[in-house]
Scaffold this active site. Structure first.
Site, PDB file in Angstrom:
ATOM      1  N   HIS A 263      -7.656   8.874  -1.433  1.00  0.00           N
ATOM      2  CA  HIS A 263      -7.966   7.657  -2.204  1.00  0.00           C
ATOM      3  C   HIS A 263      -6.874   6.614  -1.978  1.00  0.00           C
ATOM      4  O   HIS A 263      -7.157   5.455  -1.640  1.00  0.00           O
ATOM      5  CB  HIS A 263      -8.066   8.009  -3.687  1.00  0.00           C
ATOM      6  N   GLU A 264      -5.630   7.025  -2.161  1.00  0.00           N
ATOM      7  CA  GLU A 264      -4.524   6.082  -1.976  1.00  0.00           C
ATOM      8  C   GLU A 264      -4.394   5.658  -0.519  1.00  0.00           C
ATOM      9  O   GLU A 264      -3.960   4.541  -0.223  1.00  0.00           O
ATOM     10  CB  GLU A 264      -3.214   6.690  -2.485  1.00  0.00           C
ATOM     11  N   HIS A 267      -6.442   2.593  -0.033  1.00  0.00           N
ATOM     12  CA  HIS A 267      -5.693   1.411  -0.458  1.00  0.00           C
ATOM     13  C   HIS A 267      -4.679   1.005   0.609  1.00  0.00           C
ATOM     14  O   HIS A 267      -4.525  -0.175   0.942  1.00  0.00           O
ATOM     15  CB  HIS A 267      -4.929   1.712  -1.757  1.00  0.00           C
ATOM     16  N   GLU A 293     -10.337  -1.452  -4.560  1.00  0.00           N
ATOM     17  CA  GLU A 293     -10.895  -0.162  -4.954  1.00  0.00           C
ATOM     18  C   GLU A 293     -12.041   0.239  -4.033  1.00  0.00           C
ATOM     19  O   GLU A 293     -12.264   1.428  -3.788  1.00  0.00           O
ATOM     20  CB  GLU A 293     -11.363  -0.204  -6.402  1.00  0.00           C
TER      21      GLU A 293
END
Length: 496
Positions: A263-264, A267, A293
């Protein structure tokens, strides 16, 4: 120097100070000893004030006025001028002493939260949270008074420019109505398919770190310009040339940490793909948190939780952990990755129930800012709200209103962007799949280059050169809507 050149120079100075501030925030959450909190509060408050003195200063105002009359500016320079002006109006609404007080309160509340969460002690966190909330609301009201926006929209605007409460209400109310019956159908289908085979641990944390970093590299993260560390709450910060990510680990379960890492990474890929020619300029920053996001959730939800990705990752994971057998097939790992359950922790929630966690926080924020809910009553209101949405109630505040870091950092107005980002991710991935062809086949072979290049060209490189809807429409053909998200959920959880 032209007025526009002066404007760019001032922006670059503020941007450089902002990069230093971001590294300090990362350090506070990952490396700083507990005794450093007081001095760190002074450091961050000083940097926040210095940045504010530039972004709200007379010199920038004069450069803005003069640059607006200059001919020959490129489209990107015009967009930079417009974005600088938007930020200048917000900055000039808030006095410097409020900026400093707010920064100190947030730094203190963050330190208190880091101790209160593991101790399940909301009462200990409440005074610092109240200071943080009051100062955030005061700053939001100052902006609202200057811009003519409603209070909550003025605060949301700091995270997603132009986003309206009416838009959020329409999408969230629709999903809240859609979820109960759909969730029942998904859980019934999941039971019919049968339980996944257990993944027996423990899973050595250092081994997890190593294999996850290998996966990050394969997806496209550049470790020459970033790093992965550990913190109480996963996040991505730093700068485009020095991205700082964190996650948290459990030796009995590697899946949550892997999802947090990837997930990160989404980003981070966005940050690393921003246009270098406009670095430290407002137009060169990420557009807003909805698109941000969307990039993290494109990687985590659309890619990593798919059967194709698990077929690719299964041999790597099995070898790293010294495992074999039917539990370590892509099919079984995909069952784990796509398991749906009513759960308490937002960052560990599946993609079906995740929006309910965000809708809860959004509704609580609205009630707090409207004066209909007091912070002291958050635990009760949290339990009531989660029970209404998912039919479960947390037994403690660590699994309730202490689980997230955002309010203890003054980030009121941030939460709606999470679920809007999930919907945007489904739309983005569907467009990429349509334009690139066999994306699932590429993912299964560990070939991520085409997808990342498409994201670079259509999202990352656009930065803040247009609005979220303009960038999204150019990439996908339509503005943000929930249709692709619902179609994705039906396909993954009911049709497969």
């Amino acid at each position: 120097m032209t007025n526009y050149a002066t404007l760019e120079a001032l922006n670059a100075k503020a941007g450089t100070l902002g990069e230093a501030l971001s590294i300090l925030y990362w350090d506070q959450q990952s490396m700083m000893p507990s005794g450093g909190g007081a001095s760190r509060a002074e450091q961050t408050a000083l940097l926040e004030t210095m940045i504010h003195d530039i972004t709200a200063g007379a010199a920038l105002g004069e450069a803005l006025e003069g640059a607006g009359k200059e001919a020959g500016l490129s489209d990107w320079q015009q967009a930079n001028l417009a974005e600088t002006k938007r930020q200048y109006i917000r900055a000039t609404a808030i006095p410097s002493d409020l900026v400093a007080a707010k920064s100190k309160a947030e730094s203190h509340a963050l330190a208190v939260w880091q101790e209160a969460r593991p101790n399940n002690d909301f009462a200990a966190a409440l005074p610092a949270l109240r200071d943080c909330f009051n100062l955030s609301k005061q700053a939001g009201q100052a902006i609202a008074d200057k811009t003519g926006q409603p209070l909550y929209e003025a605060m949301i605007d700091g995270f997603e420019p132009g986003l309206k409460v009416a838009q959020i209400d329409a999408v969230f109310d629709d999903y809240a109505a859609f979820l109960p019956d759909f969730l029942d159908d998904v859980l019934a289908a999941q039971e019919k398919r049968g339980e996944s085979l257990p993944l027996d641990g423990p899973f050595d944390v250092e081994t997890q770190k190593g294999v996850f970093q290998d996966i990050m590299k394969s997806v496209g993260f550049n470790f020459d310009n970033g790093r992965l560390d550990t913190s109480a709450h996963p996040f991505c910060g730093g700068t485009p040339s020095d991205v700082r990510m964190t996650t948290r680990y459990r030796d009995e379960d590697f899946m949550d940490a892997m999802m947090g890492v990837l997930h990160e990474t989404g980003h981070a890929l966005y940050e690393q793909g921003l246009p270098k020619d406009f670095g430290r300029q407002p137009v060169g920053n990420a557009r807003g948190m909805v698109l941000h996001e969307s990039q993290s959730l494109t990687i985590e939800m659309q890619v990593v939780r798919s059967r194709a990705f698990m077929n690719y990752a299964a041999p790597m994971l099995a070898e790293a952990f010294g495992k074999s057998g039917p539990a370590w097939t892509g099919e079984n790992l995909a069952k784990h990755a796509a398991r749906v359950a009513r759960s308490f922790i937002r960052v560990e929630a599946d993609e079906v129930t995740y929006p309910a966690h965000v809708i809860l926080r959004y509704r609580l924020e609205k009630a707090l800012l409207a004066g209909d809910l007091d912070l002291a009553d958050l635990p009760q209101a949290w339990g009531d709200g989660l029970e209404a949405l998912l039919g479960i109630r947390p037994d403690n505040d660590r699994e309730g209103c202490l689980q997230d870091i955002h309010w203890y950092m003054g980030a009121f107005g941030y939460f709606p962007t999470y679920s809007l980002g999930a919907m945007c991710a489904a739309q983005v991935f569907a467009a990429a799949r349509d334009q690139l062809g066999d994306v699932e086949g590429q993912i299964e072979r560990g070939e991520f280059g085409s997808l990342i290049t498409w994201l670079r060209e259509n999202i990352h490189s656009k930065a803040s050169s247009g609005t979220t809807d303009e960038i999204l429409t150019a990439a996908t053909g339509t503005g943000l809507c929930a249709d692709a998200f619902k179609a994705h959920l039906r396909k993954r959880y009911l049709d497969s």
